[in-house]
Design a protein around this motif. Structure first.
Motif, PDB file in Angstrom:
ATOM      1  N   LEU A 156       0.831  -1.203   0.000  1.00 58.03           N
ATOM      2  CA  LEU A 156       0.000   0.000   0.000  1.00 58.03           C
ATOM      3  C   LEU A 156       0.867   1.255   0.000  1.00 58.03           C
ATOM      4  O   LEU A 156       0.605   2.209  -0.736  1.00 58.03           O
ATOM      5  N   ILE A 157       1.904   1.245   0.815  1.00 55.31           N
ATOM      6  CA  ILE A 157       2.796   2.402   0.913  1.00 55.31           C
ATOM      7  C   ILE A 157       3.607   2.569  -0.366  1.00 55.31           C
ATOM      8  O   ILE A 157       3.739   3.673  -0.901  1.00 55.31           O
ATOM      9  N   HIS A 158       4.140   1.479  -0.865  1.00 50.30           N
ATOM     10  CA  HIS A 158       4.931   1.566  -2.087  1.00 50.30           C
ATOM     11  C   HIS A 158       4.074   1.996  -3.277  1.00 50.30           C
ATOM     12  O   HIS A 158       4.540   2.742  -4.152  1.00 50.30           O
ATOM     13  N   HIS A 159       2.820   1.556  -3.315  1.00 47.11           N
ATOM     14  CA  HIS A 159       1.933   1.998  -4.389  1.00 47.11           C
ATOM     15  C   HIS A 159       1.630   3.485  -4.255  1.00 47.11           C
ATOM     16  O   HIS A 159       1.500   4.193  -5.262  1.00 47.11           O
ATOM     17  N   ALA A 160       1.508   3.964  -3.004  1.00 49.97           N
ATOM     18  CA  ALA A 160       1.315   5.405  -2.790  1.00 49.97           C
ATOM     19  C   ALA A 160       2.525   6.186  -3.296  1.00 49.97           C
ATOM     20  O   ALA A 160       2.381   7.277  -3.872  1.00 49.97           O
ATOM     21  N   MET A 161       3.722   5.644  -3.093  1.00 52.40           N
ATOM     22  CA  MET A 161       4.927   6.279  -3.635  1.00 52.40           C
ATOM     23  C   MET A 161       4.863   6.328  -5.150  1.00 52.40           C
ATOM     24  O   MET A 161       5.159   7.360  -5.774  1.00 52.40           O
ATOM     25  N   GLU A 162       4.486   5.214  -5.760  1.00 53.79           N
ATOM     26  CA  GLU A 162       4.378   5.169  -7.219  1.00 53.79           C
ATOM     27  C   GLU A 162       3.365   6.186  -7.724  1.00 53.79           C
ATOM     28  O   GLU A 162       3.610   6.900  -8.704  1.00 53.79           O
ATOM     29  N   ALA A 163       2.218   6.287  -7.020  1.00 53.43           N
ATOM     30  CA  ALA A 163       1.150   7.186  -7.461  1.00 53.43           C
ATOM     31  C   ALA A 163       1.523   8.653  -7.332  1.00 53.43           C
ATOM     32  O   ALA A 163       0.985   9.505  -8.053  1.00 53.43           O
ATOM     33  N   THR A 164       2.456   8.960  -6.429  1.00 53.02           N
ATOM     34  CA  THR A 164       2.817  10.360  -6.189  1.00 53.02           C
ATOM     35  C   THR A 164       4.200  10.710  -6.714  1.00 53.02           C
ATOM     36  O   THR A 164       4.678  11.838  -6.517  1.00 53.02           O
ATOM     37  N   GLY A 165       4.871   9.767  -7.361  1.00 52.04           N
ATOM     38  CA  GLY A 165       6.154  10.048  -7.979  1.00 52.04           C
ATOM     39  C   GLY A 165       7.323  10.125  -7.016  1.00 52.04           C
ATOM     40  O   GLY A 165       8.359  10.711  -7.339  1.00 52.04           O
ATOM     41  N   ILE A 166       7.191   9.512  -5.841  1.00 50.76           N
ATOM     42  CA  ILE A 166       8.282   9.498  -4.866  1.00 50.76           C
ATOM     43  C   ILE A 166       9.045   8.186  -5.007  1.00 50.76           C
ATOM     44  O   ILE A 166       8.446   7.099  -4.985  1.00 50.76           O
ATOM     45  N   THR A 167      10.359   8.259  -5.131  1.00 51.62           N
ATOM     46  CA  THR A 167      11.166   7.061  -5.372  1.00 51.62           C
ATOM     47  C   THR A 167      12.077   6.679  -4.214  1.00 51.62           C
ATOM     48  O   THR A 167      12.640   5.591  -4.212  1.00 51.62           O
ATOM     49  N   ASP A 168      12.236   7.552  -3.240  1.00 58.28           N
ATOM     50  CA  ASP A 168      13.163   7.314  -2.128  1.00 58.28           C
ATOM     51  C   ASP A 168      12.364   7.074  -0.844  1.00 58.28           C
ATOM     52  O   ASP A 168      11.654   7.960  -0.374  1.00 58.28           O
TER      53      ASP A 168
END
Length: 227
Positions: A156-168
């Motif tokens: 869920l968290i990693h998908h939120a990163m993907e959805a918001t363009g955060i890679t770190d």
């Protein structure tokens, strides 16, 4: 520097008056299983189908696919009825805190053990929308409909990163009111924050890996000022 805050919904950002707990317990008990409070707390925050199956097994019922499917449908029905009787509201100060963080350039995502069919009307009832406009509060909403497994898996968290363009992952903070919320944050490699706005107290979080324990998500802007 934190660039993304990923937050649980019920008990963390939204006060649903304990409806999820009651709906989950009722749906499982209708299968003939006995639900103990400690087991209910242990599975809160997880994918609700997974929680139903686990609680049935813990309570002495056989979690076959058909029974779990029917129990999940009953969970949805019971929850919808409880929400109609006593609509969820934002927890005090949360919307203002999220708006402040967005003004400071921090992206906001909600992650949840609900699927799309439960989460969407809940957010609509609060008027919380996803977008880039001045009236939008959120940058992304990630439900169990979008991932292979819910908490404590990190997806869920990693998908939120993907959805918001955060890679770190070092630029991400995740917060929630259950133990599995902080376990998911730890598994995702992000800053793990527990909040006491749900059913748990500080003792319930003791011994679990978390970086901060706050009274409420409303305290997040002050916490980020220290980072």
């Amino acid at each position: 520097m934190i660039r993304l805050v990923a937050l649980d919904m019920a008990g963390t950002t939204i006060d649903d008056h304990g409806a999820v707990y009651r709906a989950l317990q009722s749906a499982v008990e209708e299968t003939g299983a006995t639900v103990q409070p400690r087991d209910l707390q242990r599975w809160m925050g997880t994918d609700k189908v997974q929680a139903i199956a686990a609680l049935m097994e813990d309570g002495g019922a056989a979690p076959d696919v058909d029974t779990v499917t029917r129990a999940f449908q009953r969970f949805r029905e019971i929850l919808a009825g409880l929400y109609a009787e006593n609509p969820p509201v934002e927890l005090p100060g949360v919307a203002a805190a999220l708006a402040e963080l967005r003004d400071r350039g921090v992206r906001i995502a909600l992650t949840t053990g609900f699927d799309d069919e439960v989460a969407a009307p809940l957010l609509a009832s609060l008027g919380w929308t996803v977008g880039t406009g001045p009236d939008d509060l959120l940058d992304a909403v990630v439900t169990t409909s979008a991932v292979a497994a819910g908490r404590p898996a990190p997806y869920l968290i990693h998908h939120a990163m993907e959805a918001t363009g955060i890679t770190d992952v070092r630029e991400v903070l995740a917060a929630g009111d259950t133990v599995v919320d902080v376990q998911a944050a730890r598994n995702a490699g992000v800053v793990a924050v527990g909040v006491l706005s749900g059913a748990l107290d500080a003792e319930d979080f003791a011994g679990h890996p978390l970086d901060h324990l706050l009274t409420s998500v409303a305290e997040l802007p002050g916490l980020l000022d220290l980072s």
